[in-house]
Design an enzyme around this catalytic site. Structure first.
Site, mmCIF file in Angstrom:
data_model
loop_
_atom_site.group_PDB
_atom_site.id
_atom_site.type_symbol
_atom_site.label_atom_id
_atom_site.label_comp_id
_atom_site.label_asym_id
_atom_site.label_seq_id
_atom_site.Cartn_x
_atom_site.Cartn_y
_atom_site.Cartn_z
ATOM 1 C CE LYS A 151 81.941 92.594 95.710
ATOM 2 N NZ LYS A 151 81.344 93.064 94.576
ATOM 3 C CD GLU A 178 88.121 91.673 93.415
ATOM 4 O OE1 GLU A 178 87.645 92.604 93.011
ATOM 5 O OE2 GLU A 178 87.901 90.409 93.174
ATOM 6 N NE ARG A 179 88.077 96.430 88.412
ATOM 7 C CZ ARG A 179 86.995 95.983 89.303
ATOM 8 N NH1 ARG A 179 87.554 96.077 90.588
ATOM 9 N NH2 ARG A 179 85.835 95.897 89.041
HETATM 10 N N1 LIG Z 1 80.711 105.225 98.984
HETATM 11 C C1 LIG Z 1 80.752 105.529 97.847
HETATM 12 N N2 LIG Z 1 80.486 106.765 97.455
HETATM 13 C C2 LIG Z 1 80.385 107.116 96.286
HETATM 14 N N3 LIG Z 1 80.481 106.222 95.178
HETATM 15 C C3 LIG Z 1 80.705 104.560 95.356
HETATM 16 C C4 LIG Z 1 80.885 104.116 96.879
HETATM 17 N N4 LIG Z 1 80.968 103.021 96.733
HETATM 18 C C5 LIG Z 1 81.063 102.573 95.444
HETATM 19 N N5 LIG Z 1 81.049 103.716 94.673
HETATM 20 C C6 LIG Z 1 80.955 103.850 93.261
HETATM 21 O O1 LIG Z 1 80.765 102.306 92.731
HETATM 22 C C7 LIG Z 1 82.038 102.031 91.974
HETATM 23 C C8 LIG Z 1 82.279 100.533 92.237
HETATM 24 O O2 LIG Z 1 82.635 100.499 93.730
HETATM 25 P P1 LIG Z 1 83.435 99.138 93.931
HETATM 26 O O3 LIG Z 1 84.718 98.957 93.250
HETATM 27 O O4 LIG Z 1 83.870 99.280 95.519
HETATM 28 O O5 LIG Z 1 82.552 98.052 93.771
HETATM 29 P P2 LIG Z 1 82.934 96.405 94.044
HETATM 30 O O6 LIG Z 1 81.511 96.134 94.804
HETATM 31 O O7 LIG Z 1 84.125 96.241 94.821
HETATM 32 O O8 LIG Z 1 82.981 96.051 92.586
HETATM 33 P P3 LIG Z 1 83.768 94.511 92.148
HETATM 34 O O9 LIG Z 1 82.813 93.419 92.177
HETATM 35 O O10 LIG Z 1 84.048 94.745 90.500
HETATM 36 O O11 LIG Z 1 84.908 94.357 92.648
HETATM 37 C C9 LIG Z 1 82.993 102.986 92.517
HETATM 38 O O12 LIG Z 1 83.890 102.978 91.384
HETATM 39 C C10 LIG Z 1 82.231 104.458 92.773
HETATM 40 O O13 LIG Z 1 82.151 104.763 91.514
HETATM 41 MG MG LIG Z 2 85.963 95.300 94.118
#
Ligand SMILES: Nc1ncnc2c1ncn2[C@@H]1O[C@H](COP(=O)(O)OP(=O)(O)OP(=O)(O)O)[C@@H](O)[C@H]1O
Ligand SMILES: [Mg+2]
Length: 454
Positions: A151, A178-179
């Site tokens: 996300k 968030e972080r």
């Molecule tokens: N577009 C992308 N291309 C390559 N890797 C990706 C991509 N999107 C996400 N990832 C991988 O997935 C990991 C988690 O992505 P992200 O931090 O955006 O998740 P999130 O849904 O925001 O998680 P949270 O719920 O913990 O906030 C990234 O650190 C990366 O390793």
């Molecule tokens: Mg996130």
């Protein structure tokens, strides 16, 4: 002294006012040395209020004197705030000597006059978004997904692409719960790309108090409303993560002894979110286009918080763990994602027809998936085989390298114009590449990257 602490619970304080009237909801109170900050959340009677802790030195004591600031959070606003990152109290977190102008939180709220404006498409250059969830200026878009499905990464790419292409537009980022690393990284990345000069950030991290995580959102929206109505600008508003805002509201509500409702959520879940969402609209001054990430507890799209947010959106992108398992990023599930503007009168008949045809192929593939698992592809009839192949090609085609992930994917990011995306999808659906291995469609920009005969 007119006010004193009379009781302390873990994150709620009772303050009794003797010679002055008790302050109204959302008034900021401080200890005498200003080392602790509280905000009034419940009026008990004309002398007594409950306030929740925003930040504290942990040494607050019964009978300690309290100062009534007679104001709510003071929000830095206007042009001078661009290029800066702030906390919930409006303090700049980057080094600066700028003297900011301030307004009180929520002072900028005005009514939505349902101003009618011409639909204007906003291209993100991200294939799966532009194709399945086309975005209009002034829309509210949700990015739904469980933990770690991408996300934040997706939102960051949208921030970068739109900040580069949208003229006379400011970006405002609200980091809610968030972080801390992510906020700092975004600030540094925007700064490096010269995009911070039109951006403003408001951050309250996951380790801050519930009071802080909950108020960072109205604080940031106050700044956005000011840009729209006083500066007459278009605003791109990014909120990561609106679920954390609702969660913080829930924590505060529990501290104030309100009974939870269904699913353990506060009874005020829907009003809490409406009060935020109803402020994000377009009027004759400018547009607020918003992107909000929505964390899904247990990957569950039917979580009450997800539904509460969903009801306010014009479009939603659903990220799925199954798609990440195929190493397809952005991990969007097109069959779960929706947009209110998928209408031939707005996006044109060609795009509309292409969406329907693509969804049909993907839907049919989903239905065949169980059969495939048991019987294998050879048992399918010729037509179903072709559908499966096209669906796999499409799924892979929607993967895309991002500019903002170049440092860890080690591949150059790409921006794909919508026109090119539609053309590629039409060609995949037509069967032009029916003999090409679907794996060849992973991380290509357009089908022009496919060399038949490879
Ligand atoms: N577009 C992308 N291309 C390559 N890797 C990706 C991509 N999107 C996400 N990832 C991988 O997935 C990991 C988690 O992505 P992200 O931090 O955006 O998740 P999130 O849904 O925001 O998680 P949270 O719920 O913990 O906030 C990234 O650190 C990366 O390793
Ligand atoms: Mg996130």
């Amino acid at each position: 002294m007119a006010a004193k602490i009379t009781k302390i619970w873990s994150d709620v304080v009772e303050v009794t006012f003797s010679n002055e009237e008790a302050p109204k909801i959302n008034t900021i109170l401080t200890t005498e040395d200003e080392s602790s900050t509280l905000i009034v959340k419940k009026i008990i009677n004309e002398n007594i209020v409950y306030a929740i802790i925003i930040d504290s030195n942990d040494a607050m004591q019964i009978n300690e004197n309290i100062i009534n600031t007679k104001k709510s959070f003071m929000v830095p606003v206007g042009n001078k705030t661009k290029n800066h990152i702030f906390d919930v109290k409006g303090k700049a977190l980057n080094e600066t000597k700028t003297k900011f102008d301030y307004v009180e939180m929520n002072e900028t709220i005005i009514e939505n006059n349902d101003y009618k404006f011409k639909p204007e498409l906003m291209e993100t250059g991200i294939k799966v978004i532009d194709f399945f969830v086309p975005i209009l200026k002034g829309s509210k878009i949700g990015i739904f997904g469980g933990a770690g499905v991408g996300k934040t990464v997706l939102m960051k790419e949208i921030i970068f692409n739109l900040s580069k292409t949208q003229e006379r537009t400011s970006s405002l980022f609200i980091g809610a719960g968030e972080r801390s690393r992510e906020g700092v990284e975004l600030y540094n990345d925007l700064k490096e790309s010269n995009l911070m000069q039109n951006s403003i950030m408001f951050i309250s991290k996951m380790n801050e108090s519930a009071g802080s995580r909950m108020h960072i959102v109205p604080v940031g929206i106050t700044a956005a409303e000011y840009l729209r109505d006083q500066n007459k600008e278009n605003v791109l508003l990014f909120i990561d993560n609106i679920f954390r805002f609702l969660q913080a509201n829930n924590e505060v509500s529990a501290s104030l002894d309100k009974k939870p409702s269904f699913g353990g959520y506060q009874a005020t879940l829907n009003t809490d979110i409406s009060q935020v969402e109803n402020r994000l609209f377009t009027n004759e001054n400018g547009a607020i286009t918003s992107f909000q990430t929505v964390f899904l507890p247990m990957d569950d799209l039917s979580d009450p918080s997800a539904i509460a947010v969903f009801n306010h959106l014009n479009g939603s992108l659903v990220l799925s763990r199954e798609v990440t398992a195929k190493n397809i990023y952005p991990a969007c599930d097109p069959l779960e994602s929706t947009s209110a503007i998928v209408d031939p009168k707005i996006i044109g008949k060609r795009h509309y027809d292409a969406i329907l045809s693509a969804k049909k192929v993907l839907q049919r593939y989903k239905e065949l998936e169980d059969v495939l698992l048991i019987l294998g592809i050879d048992e399918l009839d010729q037509e179903s085989k072709q559908t499966v192949k096209k669906a796999l090609q499409l799924q892979n085609f929607f993967s895309q390298y991002f500019h903002t992930t170049e440092h860890f994917t080690h591949h150059k990011g790409v921006y794909v114009p919508l026109e090119k995306t539609i053309e590629s999808i039409e060609r995949i659906l037509s069967g032009e590449f029916i003999d090409v291995n679907p794996a060849k469609f992973l991380y290509i920009s357009t089908v022009d990257d496919i060399k038949i005969g490879d």
